[in-house]
Design a protein around this motif. Sequence first.
Motif, mmCIF file in Angstrom:
data_model
loop_
_atom_site.group_PDB
_atom_site.id
_atom_site.type_symbol
_atom_site.label_atom_id
_atom_site.label_comp_id
_atom_site.label_asym_id
_atom_site.label_seq_id
_atom_site.Cartn_x
_atom_site.Cartn_y
_atom_site.Cartn_z
ATOM 1 N N TYR A 180 2.072 9.688 -5.597
ATOM 2 C CA TYR A 180 2.618 11.012 -5.298
ATOM 3 C C TYR A 180 3.780 11.317 -6.246
ATOM 4 N N LEU A 181 4.669 10.326 -6.402
ATOM 5 C CA LEU A 181 5.829 10.521 -7.291
ATOM 6 C C LEU A 181 5.388 10.875 -8.699
ATOM 7 N N SER A 182 4.292 10.228 -9.151
ATOM 8 C CA SER A 182 3.861 10.427 -10.534
ATOM 9 C C SER A 182 3.413 11.865 -10.777
ATOM 10 N N LEU A 183 3.173 12.603 -9.696
ATOM 11 C CA LEU A 183 2.749 14.000 -9.855
ATOM 12 C C LEU A 183 3.920 14.972 -9.721
ATOM 13 N N THR A 184 5.144 14.409 -9.537
ATOM 14 C CA THR A 184 6.298 15.282 -9.332
ATOM 15 C C THR A 184 7.257 15.204 -10.527
ATOM 16 N N ASN A 185 8.405 15.862 -10.366
ATOM 17 C CA ASN A 185 9.421 15.823 -11.412
ATOM 18 C C ASN A 185 10.594 14.954 -10.981
ATOM 19 N N TYR A 186 10.388 14.019 -10.050
ATOM 20 C CA TYR A 186 11.503 13.302 -9.431
ATOM 21 C C TYR A 186 12.257 12.403 -10.401
ATOM 22 N N ARG A 187 13.571 12.556 -10.397
ATOM 23 C CA ARG A 187 14.482 11.602 -11.024
ATOM 24 C C ARG A 187 15.380 11.146 -9.898
ATOM 25 N N PHE A 188 16.138 10.064 -10.089
ATOM 26 C CA PHE A 188 17.120 9.673 -9.084
ATOM 27 C C PHE A 188 18.045 10.845 -8.851
ATOM 28 N N GLY A 189 18.178 11.271 -7.597
ATOM 29 C CA GLY A 189 19.149 12.309 -7.301
ATOM 30 C C GLY A 189 18.578 13.710 -7.300
ATOM 31 N N PHE A 198 0.828 -1.217 0.000
ATOM 32 C CA PHE A 198 0.000 0.000 0.000
ATOM 33 C C PHE A 198 0.857 1.258 0.000
ATOM 34 N N TYR A 199 1.840 1.300 0.896
ATOM 35 C CA TYR A 199 2.658 2.498 0.982
ATOM 36 C C TYR A 199 3.357 2.798 -0.349
ATOM 37 N N PRO A 200 4.045 1.799 -0.953
ATOM 38 C CA PRO A 200 4.675 2.093 -2.253
ATOM 39 C C PRO A 200 3.668 2.534 -3.311
ATOM 40 N N ILE A 201 2.469 1.924 -3.280
ATOM 41 C CA ILE A 201 1.474 2.276 -4.297
ATOM 42 C C ILE A 201 1.060 3.738 -4.142
#
Lengths: 455, 302
Positions: B46-55, B38-41
């Motif tokens: 949340y991640l899918s709404l951001t601009n996150y790349r590794f680093g 559940f937590y990863p899902i």
Amino acid sequence: MGQEPKKVGRRSFLNYAIAIIATGVIVGVATYFAVPKGEVTVTAPGTTITKTVTTTVTPITTSTITIPSGVKELSLMGISAPPFDKTKPGIERFKNITGVNVIVDEATWDAYHEKIVVSLSAKKGIYDAVGIPVDWFMEFYTNNWMSPLNQFMEKDTPPLDLSDFYPVTTDSFSYGGKLYGIPWFVATMIGCYRTDLFEKAGLKPPKTWDEFVQVAQKLNNPPEVYGAPMPGKQSDHLTEEWIQLLWSFGGEFVKENKAVFNTKAGLDALQFMLDLIYKYNVTPPGFAQYSYDELATLFCEGKLAMYFGWPYTVALADDPTRSKIVGKWALFPRPGVAWGGTWAWIIPTDSNKKEAAYQLIKYLGEKETQRELALKGEVAVRKSILEDPVVQGQQPALAIMAEALRTAHAPPILAKWPEVSAAAAEELSKALLQQKSPQQALNDMEAKVNAILKG
Amino acid sequence: MQSLKAKPSPSFFKSFKLNTGPYLWCLPALLLVAVTAFYPIIYSFYLSLTNYRFGTVDIRIVGLDNYVKAFTTGDYIEALRITLAFISVSVLIELFFGLGAALLLNSIVKGTRIVKALITLPITITPLAAGLMWKWIFEPEVGIANYVLTLFGFSKQMWLGIPALAFWAIVFTDIWRQTPFVIIVLLAGLSAIPSTLYEAAVIDGAGSWISFRHITLPYLRPAIFVVLLSLTATAFKVFDTVYILTHGGPASATEVLSFLIYRTGFKFSQLAYASALSYLMLIISLIISVVYLVIIYPREHL
């Protein structure tokens, strides 16, 4: 379905619970003992290895190593490949000299990038030293994952003599006047040819691409043997092959963060690949499912007259269990410009034992450890070692490697290299399968690469 | 009878106690699922709404940009097309062969055990090992597939080197691996059909097709539903075969969704975009399973 659910009595319920808990405990205990805990520590006896080295060559005295007090343990990540295996005795010696335990972790190439990137993103100081290829330099630099080494080099006595390293190796890991990694070994693209076939036809290994075509045509005898290799599988190797040809024809890949390959040189390079396949018909018909790795197997099966590969793929051809051509092949420098991919040891910014880590990676770059690598056939990064007649006498292939290294180019240093390489491979693959004209493929590739570099 | 509005009757507590029991026992498992699934899902949404790349240091919310990007760049649509083609072709063929083989096996009397043991072999092989095996089989120069072809006078084929063939090579590998599962499940379904029904049908003068159509198929419906759902799920997330055999090539002809997501996330470090792609994949798989539920699953089980 009007059946009443069967009632579970209190006693049998307790029994179930006990059974479940017992199973859990048993499984837990079993896995605790079955799974090796954490990282695997290398147990090769270091002293004996030192002896075998010193009996064959003149010993090099180890420089004094000063470890900051309180550091008992360092953790190091390397690639599961021969160069790392051959570095492990050096790590053992470091442990013996300094009394610092070095925990060694490793992963195969497929998982290597993922594992390191995930660990460094976590910023938990998991690794104190990591061996990385130059391809990743810009990615690691942009993300601030590598510590500049100058601060340690200035304080260090005696300092590391950088002039002995091949310029391509230190250049690859320098940026803005700072050095970020101590070169470890070089993966130079190298050629292999079948000595028996060449002798029978009275041929010499080609020095230029024109000669290469002529030789390939003469030796091409399908389906017994094909003249030339072609890593046409949609993979990084396809991009690497084309970029080397691009350099050979006088082109450049990326300049000032912009694609500059859509030129005559780029087109010539792609056309050359297409000609090898469709005009001269000297490549295996299954070219589109081979990378350098699969081509190595094909070369070992005796199906290729010439082969280009990395030192580690080339090594397969001497393994009698995998190769049918043991003793029937030799190395030659790749015509044109070859890919010189340096590997170096870097210190992650999240490490909290940077000074001790510097001593470790400096030791791995010392002449003694570099000499050991070279004597075992790896392409060392120090001129004094690789061009030493004693070393070349024991490892004749290194003379050819040294020659290739003098003209080798460092690969494009881009933060988004994996993405750029994949986009290029896709377009090249379409061109090789004649789904697109070479010019169209280059146009599309240029657009994609520029979009990636900009975004 | 004033006690009506007094404190709750003991039976209330009793029922309450009885009800907490199962939940308490489920709690450890639920916690484990919560932490690992559940937590990863939720976090990946949340991640899918951001601009996150590794680093990435400054993580910004970019709204639905990643989702828009998925539909505006051709890669995702193309991967979706390939995945849907792969699912429909492989699932249909597997079901067809599986049902045929199950009916055949159900009708033979002797040696079923040995045959069953033999056909389950592909299931027992690790997908990765099976993939490597097939890579060798499809090798053009020294592989068995081409050797067999030349024995019959055909010319050698570049199984994994030609876009159309590579697609079918992946389909074929999947058929090889999944059909035994279909056979096993359908055989179990077949053995549950009372033989009296067939006897009655024979007495009524029904032919074999009629009894298949009106007895076997209706009774097999739950089993077929399970098989279809499982096959589709497996085909939808096909990864290992593609990873080993073609790496998405040639000319991106076998780049299925899961491979595209893997590449985007772990090779290109674009975790945010990869999360968005995964969410789109989740939505599509939800739609497919709802369609299955409505069309195939027997009403009385709903």
